[in-house]
Design a protein around this motif. Structure first.
Motif, PDB file in Angstrom:
ATOM      1  N   UNK A 128     -11.249 -17.100  35.352  1.00  0.00           N
ATOM      2  CA  UNK A 128     -10.837 -18.318  35.057  1.00  0.00           C
ATOM      3  C   UNK A 128     -11.090 -18.499  33.628  1.00  0.00           C
ATOM      4  N   UNK A 129     -11.930 -18.243  33.106  1.00  0.00           N
ATOM      5  CA  UNK A 129     -12.266 -18.338  31.419  1.00  0.00           C
ATOM      6  C   UNK A 129     -11.299 -17.453  30.863  1.00  0.00           C
ATOM      7  N   UNK A 130     -11.125 -16.137  31.277  1.00  0.00           N
ATOM      8  CA  UNK A 130     -10.145 -15.232  30.734  1.00  0.00           C
ATOM      9  C   UNK A 130      -8.825 -15.837  30.418  1.00  0.00           C
ATOM     10  N   UNK A 131      -8.242 -16.499  31.647  1.00  0.00           N
ATOM     11  CA  UNK A 131      -6.732 -16.802  31.814  1.00  0.00           C
ATOM     12  C   UNK A 131      -6.625 -18.048  30.976  1.00  0.00           C
ATOM     13  N   UNK A 132      -7.889 -18.854  30.811  1.00  0.00           N
ATOM     14  CA  UNK A 132      -7.550 -19.964  29.784  1.00  0.00           C
ATOM     15  C   UNK A 132      -7.744 -19.815  28.459  1.00  0.00           C
ATOM     16  N   UNK A 133      -7.747 -18.402  27.899  1.00  0.00           N
ATOM     17  CA  UNK A 133      -7.846 -17.955  26.460  1.00  0.00           C
ATOM     18  C   UNK A 133      -6.366 -17.834  26.129  1.00  0.00           C
ATOM     19  N   UNK A 134      -6.207 -17.760  24.993  1.00  0.00           N
ATOM     20  CA  UNK A 134      -4.788 -17.576  24.280  1.00  0.00           C
ATOM     21  C   UNK A 134      -4.190 -16.149  24.989  1.00  0.00           C
ATOM     22  N   UNK A 135      -5.035 -15.194  25.033  1.00  0.00           N
ATOM     23  CA  UNK A 135      -4.635 -13.853  25.837  1.00  0.00           C
ATOM     24  C   UNK A 135      -4.149 -14.105  26.847  1.00  0.00           C
ATOM     25  N   UNK A 136      -5.157 -14.597  27.844  1.00  0.00           N
ATOM     26  CA  UNK A 136      -4.941 -14.876  29.173  1.00  0.00           C
ATOM     27  C   UNK A 136      -3.651 -15.645  29.335  1.00  0.00           C
ATOM     28  N   UNK A 137      -3.356 -16.869  28.659  1.00  0.00           N
ATOM     29  CA  UNK A 137      -2.222 -17.482  28.877  1.00  0.00           C
ATOM     30  C   UNK A 137      -0.861 -16.947  28.233  1.00  0.00           C
ATOM     31  N   UNK A 138      -1.003 -15.781  27.544  1.00  0.00           N
ATOM     32  CA  UNK A 138       0.062 -14.851  27.236  1.00  0.00           C
ATOM     33  C   UNK A 138       0.341 -14.060  27.974  1.00  0.00           C
ATOM     34  N   UNK A 139      -0.704 -13.555  28.763  1.00  0.00           N
ATOM     35  CA  UNK A 139      -0.433 -12.661  29.933  1.00  0.00           C
ATOM     36  C   UNK A 139       0.197 -13.273  30.945  1.00  0.00           C
ATOM     37  N   UNK A 140      -0.016 -14.470  31.202  1.00  0.00           N
ATOM     38  CA  UNK A 140       0.647 -15.238  32.223  1.00  0.00           C
ATOM     39  C   UNK A 140       2.198 -15.505  31.804  1.00  0.00           C
ATOM     40  N   UNK A 141       2.340 -16.079  30.516  1.00  0.00           N
ATOM     41  CA  UNK A 141       3.677 -16.411  30.020  1.00  0.00           C
ATOM     42  C   UNK A 141       4.511 -15.165  30.100  1.00  0.00           C
ATOM     43  N   UNK A 142       3.989 -14.170  29.564  1.00  0.00           N
ATOM     44  CA  UNK A 142       4.988 -12.893  29.574  1.00  0.00           C
ATOM     45  C   UNK A 142       4.965 -11.906  30.651  1.00  0.00           C
ATOM     46  N   UNK A 143       4.243 -12.197  31.691  1.00  0.00           N
ATOM     47  CA  UNK A 143       4.422 -11.461  32.967  1.00  0.00           C
ATOM     48  C   UNK A 143       5.677 -11.301  33.597  1.00  0.00           C
ATOM     49  N   UNK A 144       6.486 -12.185  33.474  1.00  0.00           N
ATOM     50  CA  UNK A 144       7.861 -12.021  33.931  1.00  0.00           C
ATOM     51  C   UNK A 144       9.006 -11.343  33.161  1.00  0.00           C
ATOM     52  N   UNK A 145       8.597 -11.257  31.787  1.00  0.00           N
ATOM     53  CA  UNK A 145       9.274 -10.053  31.178  1.00  0.00           C
ATOM     54  C   UNK A 145       8.603  -8.741  31.273  1.00  0.00           C
ATOM     55  N   UNK A 146       7.448  -8.647  31.312  1.00  0.00           N
ATOM     56  CA  UNK A 146       6.601  -7.508  31.648  1.00  0.00           C
ATOM     57  C   UNK A 146       7.288  -6.631  32.653  1.00  0.00           C
ATOM     58  N   UNK A 147       7.361  -7.553  33.922  1.00  0.00           N
ATOM     59  CA  UNK A 147       7.688  -7.016  35.252  1.00  0.00           C
ATOM     60  C   UNK A 147       9.266  -6.593  35.207  1.00  0.00           C
ATOM     61  N   UNK A 148      10.046  -7.242  34.666  1.00  0.00           N
ATOM     62  CA  UNK A 148      11.559  -7.212  34.519  1.00  0.00           C
ATOM     63  C   UNK A 148      11.505  -5.861  33.531  1.00  0.00           C
TER      64      UNK A 148
END
Length: 180
Positions: A128-148
């Motif tokens: 949870x701490x990781x996903x609250x970091x800028x990198x974790x948030x970027x992973x979440x926000x960029x995931x759809x584009x990465x998957x596509x």
């Protein structure tokens, strides 16, 4: 009727692709293990942390359209025997969707339980701490584009592999005296 059937199959394929994508990206695409089956039930604190985690990592929202797709699929299942009722079935599906959408917290509970049964409180807090970091948030926000991007790449690769396999099978069959 054929169009509706293809529509249902496309929706099912999209649901499965979403589920597999989430599973692969989260590292959860593994079979059940005996160790997991023998573990004690997760604590309420683990469940709470896991719920926060699946919200933070975006997985809770990966299933946003699932209930609507299931309800639509249920309505479409009647088309093969009642093709003239397409419009009425669509209307009924739209009318009953809100009742089923109320069950969305069950999806969150299933996801949270899956995480909580495999991760300790400490591990959940760290994730949870990781996903609250800028990198974790970027992973979440960029995931759809990465998957596509990945899906498009895999589709292109698959088409190329298929063409090569077709040619290889054709060549092997030619050696056996068959022209395909």
């Amino acid at each position: 009727m054929m169009r509706s059937s293809n529509f249902a199959h496309r929706r099912f394929a999209l649901l499965m692709a979403a589920a597999v994508s989430v599973s692969v990206l989260s590292g959860a695409f593994v079979g059940p293990s005996l160790a997991v089956a023998q573990q004690a039930a997760p604590s309420p604190a683990q469940i709470a942390l896991a719920k926060d985690l699946v919200e933070a990592n975006g997985e809770a929202h990966a299933f946003d359209g699932v209930i609507a797709n299931i309800v639509d699929g249920a309505a479409l299942s009647f088309l093969s025997t009642n093709p003239d009722l397409a419009a009425q079935l669509r209307d009924v599906a739209l009318a009953v969707r809100p009742d089923f959408e109320k069950r969305k917290p069950e999806i969150l509970q299933i996801l949270a339980t899956a995480y909580a049964s495999r991760f300790s409180e400490t591990e959940l807090k760290e994730a949870l701490a990781f996903y609250r970091t800028p990198t974790g948030k970027k992973l979440v926000s960029d995931r759809p584009a990465i998957v596509q991007q990945a899906v498009q790449g895999i589709q292109a690769w698959g088409a190329q592999l298929n063409a090569q396999a077709v040619e290889r099978v054709r060549a092997e069959m030619h050696k056996k005296g068959f022209d395909l």
